[in-house]
Enzyme design. Sequence first.
Site, PDB file in Angstrom:
ATOM      1  N   HIS A   1       0.719  -1.144   0.136  1.00 43.96           N
ATOM      2  CA  HIS A   1      -0.087   0.019   0.094  1.00 43.96           C
ATOM      3  C   HIS A   1       1.007   1.338   0.072  1.00 43.96           C
ATOM      4  O   HIS A   1       2.237   1.181  -0.037  1.00 43.96           O
ATOM      5  CB  HIS A   1      -1.004   0.299   1.128  1.00 43.96           C
ATOM      6  CG  HIS A   1      -0.359  -0.165   2.487  1.00 43.96           C
ATOM      7  ND1 HIS A   1       0.250   0.734   3.209  1.00 43.96           N
ATOM      8  CD2 HIS A   1      -0.005  -1.403   3.279  1.00 43.96           C
ATOM      9  CE1 HIS A   1       0.907   0.144   4.428  1.00 43.96           C
ATOM     10  NE2 HIS A   1       0.737  -1.087   4.514  1.00 43.96           N
TER      11      HIS A   1
ATOM     12  N   GLU B   1      -3.047  -3.985  13.495  1.00 45.34           N
ATOM     13  CA  GLU B   1      -3.995  -3.853  12.269  1.00 45.34           C
ATOM     14  C   GLU B   1      -5.079  -4.698  12.630  1.00 45.34           C
ATOM     15  O   GLU B   1      -6.294  -4.400  12.507  1.00 45.34           O
ATOM     16  CB  GLU B   1      -3.275  -4.596  11.117  1.00 45.34           C
ATOM     17  CG  GLU B   1      -2.468  -3.764  10.539  1.00 45.34           C
ATOM     18  CD  GLU B   1      -2.067  -4.160   8.929  1.00 45.34           C
ATOM     19  OE1 GLU B   1      -2.758  -5.025   8.537  1.00 45.34           O
ATOM     20  OE2 GLU B   1      -1.020  -3.612   8.282  1.00 45.34           O
TER      21      GLU B   1
ATOM     22  N   GLY C   1       5.826   1.189   9.434  1.00 44.38           N
ATOM     23  CA  GLY C   1       4.368   1.826  10.071  1.00 44.38           C
ATOM     24  C   GLY C   1       4.357   1.937  11.258  1.00 44.38           C
ATOM     25  O   GLY C   1       3.747   2.644  11.982  1.00 44.38           O
TER      26      GLY C   1
ATOM     27  N   ASN D   1       3.699   5.228  15.476  1.00 47.15           N
ATOM     28  CA  ASN D   1       3.023   5.310  16.648  1.00 47.15           C
ATOM     29  C   ASN D   1       3.770   6.296  17.785  1.00 47.15           C
ATOM     30  O   ASN D   1       4.870   5.909  18.135  1.00 47.15           O
ATOM     31  CB  ASN D   1       3.025   3.979  17.471  1.00 47.15           C
ATOM     32  CG  ASN D   1       2.040   3.951  18.467  1.00 47.15           C
ATOM     33  OD1 ASN D   1       2.156   4.530  19.350  1.00 47.15           O
ATOM     34  ND2 ASN D   1       1.186   2.917  18.289  1.00 47.15           N
TER      35      ASN D   1
ATOM     36  N   ARG E   1     -10.554  12.490  18.638  1.00 49.81           N
ATOM     37  CA  ARG E   1      -9.108  12.535  17.986  1.00 49.81           C
ATOM     38  C   ARG E   1      -8.573  14.020  18.356  1.00 49.81           C
ATOM     39  O   ARG E   1      -9.386  14.839  18.111  1.00 49.81           O
ATOM     40  CB  ARG E   1      -9.232  12.307  16.612  1.00 49.81           C
ATOM     41  CG  ARG E   1      -9.513  10.719  16.084  1.00 49.81           C
ATOM     42  CD  ARG E   1      -9.792  10.663  14.605  1.00 49.81           C
ATOM     43  NE  ARG E   1      -8.626  11.189  14.054  1.00 49.81           N
ATOM     44  CZ  ARG E   1      -8.867  11.306  12.693  1.00 49.81           C
ATOM     45  NH1 ARG E   1      -9.780  10.664  12.124  1.00 49.81           N
ATOM     46  NH2 ARG E   1      -7.826  11.683  11.934  1.00 49.81           N
TER      47      ARG E   1
END
Length: 545
Positions: free
Chosen positions: A11, A181, A286, A290, A423
């Site tokens: 991706h 995920e 990825g 974090n 958020r």
Amino acid sequence: MRVLGVNSIFHDPAAALVVDGRVSAAAEEERFSRRKHGKRPVPFSAWELPERAAAWCLAQAGLEPGDLDAVAYSFDPALCADDLGESDPWEWLRVEYAQRAPQFLATALPGLDPGAVLFVPHHVAHAASAGLAMPYRDDAAVLVLDGRGESASHLAGVYRDGHLRPLYAQRLPHSLGLLYEDLTRHLGFQHSSDEYKVMALAPYGEPRHLPLLRDLVRANGDGGFTVEPIAWSALAKPRAAGGEVTAEHADLAASVQARLEEVILDLARWTYEAAGGPRVLAMAGGTALNCVANARLAARGPFERVWVQPAAGDAGTALGAALHVARAAGQRPEPMPGADLGRGWSDAEIEAELRRAALPFTRPDSIAAEAARVLAGNGVVAWFQGRGEYGPRALGHRSLLAHPGDRATTRRMNDVKGREQFRPLAPMVRAERAAEVFEGVLPSPYMLFVHTVRPQWRERIPAVVHVDGTARVQTVDSREEPLVARMLAEFERLTGLPVVVNTSLNTAGRPMVDTPREAMEIFGSAPVDLLAIGPYAVRRAEAFR
């Protein structure tokens, strides 16, 4: 030497160009196609190449495909394990597409010699995107953590004189990235996309499942780790997309986040010892996005400095693959000059677009001062300046800006963007003012760490303070970002606040705005008071009379 790096296998397809060891351009295909993340991470999409991003990188340097010395493809199908198809019966298709990548690339870039395409192992490309692009010239440990590569999910290593020595690679199916995920999917969000929402949700919960997770997810003491199957539904009911977020969902998010941080710390300590105690840790993958885990690692880990590639996800492997090939050819790559490696427009081009759209505009003496004035009046500013950012963070080039002192700003901005209300919003601050307001890793130019907001400031800038008293800070160096720094200084002069709200210039589910036309479209469709685009100002009151 001219090397084009390409990521396309999973991706976030992207392209990056390195010329004589210098990063010339880097961009994600989503900024051209307007499809978030470029494509979904399924085997059927492995053939989709970042054609437009690659063509733009070449055009930016005035090159044709035939001028390239190499194309570095950030996946090596020869490293794929034979048993991976047991978990996905279509995995063979991904491998087949990767094997044929040289031919696909030669079709997409007419004039390219397929023999110029070199396969770079996925995690080596991740490692190079950090270890070769970082601003420090020291030897450095490197830690790559993501969902998966060819047959592994992790790489620990050390760079000495610009060459990588791998220390350990964790084989699949054990994966911290896939663990997160799976949690993201269980909580009703889109996996390989919305993991940052789970991180934002975690502070609302209590890590009450941590004892169980310590049994199921554990570092092995040899550089690797084990992730046992987790019965998610026994811990919290699955959430449908768009469904209510409950306390049990928040508790599960908090538990997994806490365990992730603990395991990353264990892996970093092992890497430090195995690498011989270097001062610097470079991170990519990825999972390195974090920022909560990064902050804990920086505070409690053994390294003096932690540097994270701003395009730490798979998009960054395009840059890393190009840097790796350049280094293997004997060049010593220069540090990446910043994250603003994407498309940009001249003042004349922007003015032509404004006139084409028949939008009334002015050219104030200072667009920075004009934006600060609107912000001080509690207006929202769409800020479109310079070249676009490489990676997922808006860093003062494609940003929505707002006043941090109004509690209502959080709800207002989340409504504008169509985001979940749990958020948080992020602050930007001039580097010289940051330590007065925030505690943590400073400077922090790429918004990859969380910081504690000092107690005396929490009531003054409530819009950027998360429920746990933290904020994901971007510091602004006036030498590198003089226009943004001037805007911040003027806002502080008007309000007494050195901080401005900074979030990405987009709406939910869409890539960041990347062109003047897209900036005008979001200005027309969202309640934005000022579009600050290049040196020009477009005001809502005048544009929509």
